[in-house]
Motif scaffolding. Structure first.
Motif, mmCIF file in Angstrom:
data_model
loop_
_atom_site.group_PDB
_atom_site.id
_atom_site.type_symbol
_atom_site.label_atom_id
_atom_site.label_comp_id
_atom_site.label_asym_id
_atom_site.label_seq_id
_atom_site.Cartn_x
_atom_site.Cartn_y
_atom_site.Cartn_z
ATOM 1 N N VAL A 19 32.687 49.066 -32.223
ATOM 2 C CA VAL A 19 31.458 49.481 -31.569
ATOM 3 C C VAL A 19 30.515 48.281 -31.590
ATOM 4 C CG1 VAL A 19 29.492 51.059 -31.659
ATOM 5 C CG2 VAL A 19 31.794 51.900 -32.190
ATOM 6 N N VAL A 20 30.036 47.891 -30.422
ATOM 7 C CA VAL A 20 29.195 46.698 -30.277
ATOM 8 C C VAL A 20 27.937 46.829 -31.137
ATOM 9 C CG1 VAL A 20 27.807 45.370 -28.625
ATOM 10 C CG2 VAL A 20 30.080 46.193 -27.976
ATOM 11 N N GLY A 21 27.621 45.750 -31.849
ATOM 12 C CA GLY A 21 26.401 45.663 -32.632
ATOM 13 C C GLY A 21 26.450 46.295 -34.010
ATOM 14 N N VAL A 22 27.548 46.946 -34.368
ATOM 15 C CA VAL A 22 27.646 47.604 -35.672
ATOM 16 C C VAL A 22 28.263 46.638 -36.681
ATOM 17 C CG1 VAL A 22 28.624 49.533 -36.967
ATOM 18 C CG2 VAL A 22 27.846 49.877 -34.614
ATOM 19 N N LEU A 23 27.574 46.451 -37.784
ATOM 20 C CA LEU A 23 28.027 45.533 -38.825
ATOM 21 C C LEU A 23 29.260 46.087 -39.536
ATOM 22 C CD1 LEU A 23 26.794 42.821 -39.670
ATOM 23 C CD2 LEU A 23 25.668 44.015 -41.543
ATOM 24 N N HIS A 24 30.264 45.207 -39.736
ATOM 25 C CA HIS A 24 31.486 45.518 -40.488
ATOM 26 C C HIS A 24 31.650 44.434 -41.550
ATOM 27 C CE1 HIS A 24 32.278 47.757 -36.821
ATOM 28 N NE2 HIS A 24 33.345 48.318 -37.369
ATOM 29 N N SER A 25 32.226 44.782 -42.686
ATOM 30 C CA SER A 25 32.489 43.779 -43.720
ATOM 31 C C SER A 25 33.652 44.233 -44.584
ATOM 32 C CB SER A 25 31.257 43.555 -44.605
ATOM 33 O OG SER A 25 31.073 44.639 -45.488
ATOM 34 N N LEU A 26 34.301 43.259 -45.212
ATOM 35 C CA LEU A 26 35.252 43.598 -46.263
ATOM 36 C C LEU A 26 34.473 44.172 -47.434
ATOM 37 C CD1 LEU A 26 37.507 40.416 -46.300
ATOM 38 C CD2 LEU A 26 38.236 42.731 -45.694
ATOM 39 N N GLN A 27 35.121 44.939 -48.258
ATOM 40 C CA GLN A 27 34.501 45.445 -49.473
ATOM 41 C C GLN A 27 34.929 44.561 -50.631
ATOM 42 O OE1 GLN A 27 34.181 49.681 -50.200
ATOM 43 N NE2 GLN A 27 35.048 49.363 -52.231
ATOM 44 N N ALA A 28 33.962 43.974 -51.308
ATOM 45 C CA ALA A 28 34.245 43.107 -52.443
ATOM 46 C C ALA A 28 34.604 43.940 -53.669
ATOM 47 C CB ALA A 28 33.035 42.223 -52.741
ATOM 48 N N LYS A 29 35.087 43.262 -54.679
ATOM 49 C CA LYS A 29 35.510 43.929 -55.912
ATOM 50 C C LYS A 29 34.372 44.727 -56.555
ATOM 51 C CE LYS A 29 38.893 42.961 -59.288
ATOM 52 N NZ LYS A 29 39.850 41.977 -59.652
ATOM 53 N N ASP A 30 33.139 44.243 -56.402
ATOM 54 C CA ASP A 30 31.985 44.939 -56.982
ATOM 55 C C ASP A 30 31.404 45.983 -56.020
ATOM 56 O OD1 ASP A 30 30.781 43.347 -55.078
ATOM 57 O OD2 ASP A 30 29.521 42.254 -56.479
ATOM 58 N N PHE A 59 50.758 45.252 -54.672
ATOM 59 C CA PHE A 59 49.780 44.352 -54.078
ATOM 60 C C PHE A 59 48.584 44.182 -55.007
ATOM 61 C CE2 PHE A 59 52.186 46.363 -50.737
ATOM 62 C CZ PHE A 59 52.543 45.292 -49.948
ATOM 63 N N PHE A 60 48.072 42.949 -55.030
ATOM 64 C CA PHE A 60 46.951 42.604 -55.883
ATOM 65 C C PHE A 60 45.994 41.713 -55.101
ATOM 66 C CE2 PHE A 60 50.730 43.202 -58.402
ATOM 67 C CZ PHE A 60 50.313 44.068 -59.404
ATOM 68 N N GLY A 61 44.729 41.692 -55.528
ATOM 69 C CA GLY A 61 43.743 40.814 -54.916
ATOM 70 C C GLY A 61 42.356 41.409 -55.051
ATOM 71 N N ASP A 62 41.355 40.591 -54.780
ATOM 72 C CA ASP A 62 39.970 41.023 -54.940
ATOM 73 C C ASP A 62 39.591 42.175 -54.013
ATOM 74 O OD1 ASP A 62 39.603 39.194 -56.932
ATOM 75 O OD2 ASP A 62 38.555 37.738 -55.680
ATOM 76 N N GLN A 63 40.206 42.268 -52.840
ATOM 77 C CA GLN A 63 39.895 43.350 -51.906
ATOM 78 C C GLN A 63 40.963 44.448 -51.895
ATOM 79 O OE1 GLN A 63 39.355 39.949 -50.665
ATOM 80 N NE2 GLN A 63 37.335 40.351 -51.498
ATOM 81 N N ARG A 71 33.782 48.059 -44.801
ATOM 82 C CA ARG A 71 32.513 48.788 -44.849
ATOM 83 C C ARG A 71 31.865 48.710 -43.467
ATOM 84 N NH1 ARG A 71 31.018 49.475 -50.349
ATOM 85 N NH2 ARG A 71 28.832 49.586 -49.800
ATOM 86 N N ILE A 72 31.147 49.762 -43.088
ATOM 87 C CA ILE A 72 30.596 49.868 -41.735
ATOM 88 C C ILE A 72 29.132 50.301 -41.798
ATOM 89 C CG2 ILE A 72 30.796 51.064 -39.504
ATOM 90 C CD1 ILE A 72 33.806 51.484 -40.267
ATOM 91 N N GLY A 73 28.303 49.670 -40.961
ATOM 92 C CA GLY A 73 26.895 50.062 -40.826
ATOM 93 C C GLY A 73 26.101 49.796 -42.086
ATOM 94 N N ARG A 86 33.237 53.871 -44.344
ATOM 95 C CA ARG A 86 34.271 52.921 -44.735
ATOM 96 C C ARG A 86 35.530 53.236 -43.948
ATOM 97 N NH1 ARG A 86 35.192 52.495 -51.049
ATOM 98 N NH2 ARG A 86 35.822 54.622 -50.663
ATOM 99 N N MET A 87 36.198 52.179 -43.538
ATOM 100 C CA MET A 87 37.500 52.266 -42.883
ATOM 101 C C MET A 87 38.533 51.905 -43.942
ATOM 102 S SD MET A 87 38.744 49.846 -39.695
ATOM 103 C CE MET A 87 37.439 50.376 -38.620
ATOM 104 N N LYS A 88 39.591 52.685 -44.022
ATOM 105 C CA LYS A 88 40.646 52.420 -45.000
ATOM 106 C C LYS A 88 41.901 51.963 -44.254
ATOM 107 C CE LYS A 88 40.812 56.498 -46.897
ATOM 108 N NZ LYS A 88 40.963 57.650 -47.805
#
Length: 137
Positions: A19-30, A59-63, A71-73, A86-88
């Motif tokens: 969706v245009v203009g909507v912020l998305h990000s990876l989720q960090a360990k914290d 599987f292992f890793g910070d994310q 993460r969304i919005g 959140r998108m899984k």
């Protein structure tokens, strides 16, 4: 599991039709947003992350949790967004042959998902992969 039993590979999540203009990000360990970005004109969003694979596969890793979370919005750091989601993305069902090729070639496993739900809002919950492939590293 000992790190000696784990192999580093690269994973790329591609969100098509966000969706245009909507912020998305990876989720960090914290649980905080990591590398937030938004589509300006419907272009795909790409998130690159390292993961480690062990026999099983495991599987292992910070994310890495049970899923890779996007993460969304508001959850991605935009307090003015009408969405807090959140998108899984499940990686535990990656094909063994694809994993083996990624390890052998040091390629990047790309997982492509659709970023817009049937109702026109940002996709959330468990989002199935449209395709998975190996790209050059």
């Amino acid at each position: 599991m000992a790190k000696a039993d784990q192999t580093d590979i690269k994973l790329r999540i591609i969100i098509e039709q966000p969706v245009v203009g909507v912020l998305h990000s990876l989720q960090a360990k914290d649980d905080q947003p990591l590398a937030p970005k938004a589509s300006r004109a419907g272009e795909p969003l790409l998130f690159d992350l390292p993961i480690r694979v062990a026999p099983g596969p495991k599987f292992f890793g910070d994310q890495v949790r049970r899923f890779i979370y996007i993460r969304i919005g508001q959850s991605a750091g935009d307090p003015s967004s009408p969405w807090s989601r959140r998108m899984k993305i499940d990686i535990h069902d990656l094909d063994a042959a694809l994993l083996a090729r990624a390890i052998e070639t040091r390629g990047v496993i790309e997982i492509v998902v659709n970023g817009t739900g049937k109702d026109g809002t940002p996709a959330c919950a468990t989002v199935p992969a449209i395709r998975r492939r190996l790209a050059e590293g």
